[in-house]
Design an enzyme around this catalytic site. Sequence first.
Site, PDB file in Angstrom:
ATOM      1  CB  SER A 124      -0.854  -0.010   1.270  1.00  0.00           C
ATOM      2  OG  SER A 124      -1.430   1.255   1.494  1.00  0.00           O
ATOM      3  CE1 TYR A 148      -3.771  -2.424   5.566  1.00  0.00           C
ATOM      4  CE2 TYR A 148      -3.242  -0.081   5.369  1.00  0.00           C
ATOM      5  CZ  TYR A 148      -3.562  -1.291   4.786  1.00  0.00           C
ATOM      6  OH  TYR A 148      -3.644  -1.377   3.426  1.00  0.00           O
ATOM      7  CE  LYS A 152      -1.521  -4.364   3.377  1.00  0.00           C
ATOM      8  NZ  LYS A 152      -1.885  -5.663   2.760  1.00  0.00           N
TER       9      LYS A 152
HETATM   10  N1  UFG Z   1     -12.447  11.600   3.338  1.00  0.00           N
HETATM   11  C1  UFG Z   1     -13.450  12.498   3.633  1.00  0.00           C
HETATM   12  N2  UFG Z   1     -14.608  11.985   4.168  1.00  0.00           N
HETATM   13  C2  UFG Z   1     -14.800  10.664   4.401  1.00  0.00           C
HETATM   14  C3  UFG Z   1     -13.755   9.755   4.103  1.00  0.00           C
HETATM   15  C4  UFG Z   1     -12.580  10.270   3.567  1.00  0.00           C
HETATM   16  O1  UFG Z   1     -13.321  13.705   3.430  1.00  0.00           O
HETATM   17  O2  UFG Z   1     -15.864  10.286   4.895  1.00  0.00           O
HETATM   18  C5  UFG Z   1     -11.206  12.122   2.712  1.00  0.00           C
HETATM   19  C6  UFG Z   1      -9.941  11.864   3.509  1.00  0.00           C
HETATM   20  O3  UFG Z   1      -9.742  12.876   4.450  1.00  0.00           O
HETATM   21  C7  UFG Z   1      -8.902  11.819   2.387  1.00  0.00           C
HETATM   22  C8  UFG Z   1      -9.665  11.240   1.198  1.00  0.00           C
HETATM   23  O4  UFG Z   1     -11.038  11.441   1.493  1.00  0.00           O
HETATM   24  O5  UFG Z   1      -8.501  13.120   2.064  1.00  0.00           O
HETATM   25  C9  UFG Z   1      -9.421   9.763   0.987  1.00  0.00           C
HETATM   26  O6  UFG Z   1      -9.674   9.059   2.196  1.00  0.00           O
HETATM   27  P1  UFG Z   1      -9.809   7.474   2.228  1.00  0.00           P
HETATM   28  O7  UFG Z   1     -10.149   7.088   3.628  1.00  0.00           O
HETATM   29  O8  UFG Z   1     -10.728   7.007   1.149  1.00  0.00           O
HETATM   30  O9  UFG Z   1      -8.363   6.953   1.814  1.00  0.00           O
HETATM   31  P2  UFG Z   1      -6.945   7.223   2.485  1.00  0.00           P
HETATM   32  O10 UFG Z   1      -6.109   7.883   1.438  1.00  0.00           O
HETATM   33  O11 UFG Z   1      -7.048   7.880   3.787  1.00  0.00           O
HETATM   34  O12 UFG Z   1      -6.445   5.745   2.778  1.00  0.00           O
HETATM   35  C10 UFG Z   1      -6.250   4.825   1.728  1.00  0.00           C
HETATM   36  C11 UFG Z   1      -6.546   3.414   2.214  1.00  0.00           C
HETATM   37  C12 UFG Z   1      -5.554   2.963   3.221  1.00  0.00           C
HETATM   38  C13 UFG Z   1      -4.181   3.148   2.701  1.00  0.00           C
HETATM   39  C14 UFG Z   1      -3.971   4.556   2.232  1.00  0.00           C
HETATM   40  C15 UFG Z   1      -2.605   4.652   1.606  1.00  0.00           C
HETATM   41  O13 UFG Z   1      -7.821   3.341   2.788  1.00  0.00           O
HETATM   42  O14 UFG Z   1      -5.736   1.587   3.483  1.00  0.00           O
HETATM   43  O15 UFG Z   1      -4.964   4.911   1.274  1.00  0.00           O
HETATM   44  O16 UFG Z   1      -2.468   5.555   0.644  1.00  0.00           O
HETATM   45  F1  UFG Z   1      -3.312   2.875   3.684  1.00  0.00           F
END
Ligand code: UFG
Length: 337
Positions: A124, A148, A152
Amino acid sequence: MAILLTGGAGYIGSHTYVELVQAGYDAVIVDNFYNSCPDVIERLKAITGKPVTYYDVDVCDRKALEKVFLNHTFDAVIHFAGYKAVGESVAKPLAYYRNNLDSTFALCDAMQAHGVSRFVFSSSATVYGLAETVPLTETMPTGCTNPYGWTKYMIEQVLRDIAVAHPDWAVALLRYFNPIGAHESGTIGEDPVGLPNNLMPFITQVASGKLAKLRVFGNDYDTPDGTGVRDYIHVVDLARGHVAACRYLLSHTGCEVFNLGTGLGVSVLELIHTFERVNNIPIPFDVVERRPGDIATCYADASKAKTVLDWEASLTLEDMCRDSWRWQSQNPKGYRA
Ligand code: UFG
C-alpha cells in the site's frame, strides 16, 4: 499457469480473479470470508462463465493451507488476505501484527515446502507515511503512521530478505494507491462490513440515501481547493496490474517494488462533483475537522510500472464514479441482499 489468490473473495482479490481468468490463467481462491462474502463465488462464476475453485480456509491455518498446496501445482501466489482497517489497527495492534504477519509466514513456508517461488504482495502507498513531496516514487523513504501500515512495511521487508536468501524467488511488491470503482457488470464491488472507512463507499451510501450527508474532513489543506488529494485508481485497472506482475515474474527473479496508481491527484471535492455529474445525483456534505493522521496530498509516480510491467491505468475518474454507483445501486445491501 495456476495462481493462488489468498483473500481472493475480497474487493481487490475478486476483481483480480476475473482479470486473471480472462487472461487465460487458472486461479484458485483461498479465503476465510472474514471480511468478504461467500456469495461472491457465484458471481465470479457468472462473470467468467467457468466454475470457481475456492477453499474456505484461513491462511494462518497451516494444516488446511498444506492441503490446498497438495491439491494444486501453483506457479505463483498473490497474497491479498489481511486485516485492512487503519483505525481498527490502532485499537487492536496485536491482532493486526499477528494475523497479517503470521499469514504471510504460513504462506511462505508452504511455498518453500512445495517449490513455489513467485510472490505478488498487496502492499500500500501507506508505507510512504508522511512523505511531503509528490509524486511518490518507489525509491522514496518509507515509514508508517499506524499498525496496519507497519504490517505492510514489515511484510515487504520479510519478502525482500527471502528474495536475497533464495535467488530463485521472484517477488513483486505492489503499492496500491486508492482503489475505487467496480466491475462493469455491477455484480462485484466493495462491500464494507459496518460503517465504511473510505471516501467512495461513503459517497455511494449517501447517494443511495443510506447515509444523510457526507463529511468532508477538512478544507484547509495546502491543496488547490483545500481538500485532501489522492490518486484514485479503478479497481479493474489495479486488477490488471496484478496480471502484468504475474507475467513479469515468469521471466525475472529478485524483488521489485511497483506503485500502482494513475499518477493523477484528485481532491475530495473533485471526486464528489464528478460523481454528482456522472450519475446525476446530488451528494450533500458538511466540511468538518481534519481526520487525524490524514496527509494533504498523495499520488503516484506510476512510470516504473509502465516501463517495467508494460501496465498503466486506462479507466477514467468518470468510469470509477459510474461503476461504483452501478455496483451500489444494483446491490444496496452489498452481497448480503
Ligand atoms: N475523506 C473524507 N470523508 C470521508 C472519508 C474520507 O473527506 O468520509 C477524505 C480523507 O480525508 C482523504 C480522502 O477522502 O482526504 C481519501 O480518504 P480514504 O479514507 O478514502 O483513503 P486514504 O487515502 O485515507 O487511505 C487509503 C486506504 C488505506 C491506505 C492509504 C494509503 O484506505 O488503506 O490509502 O495511501 F493505507
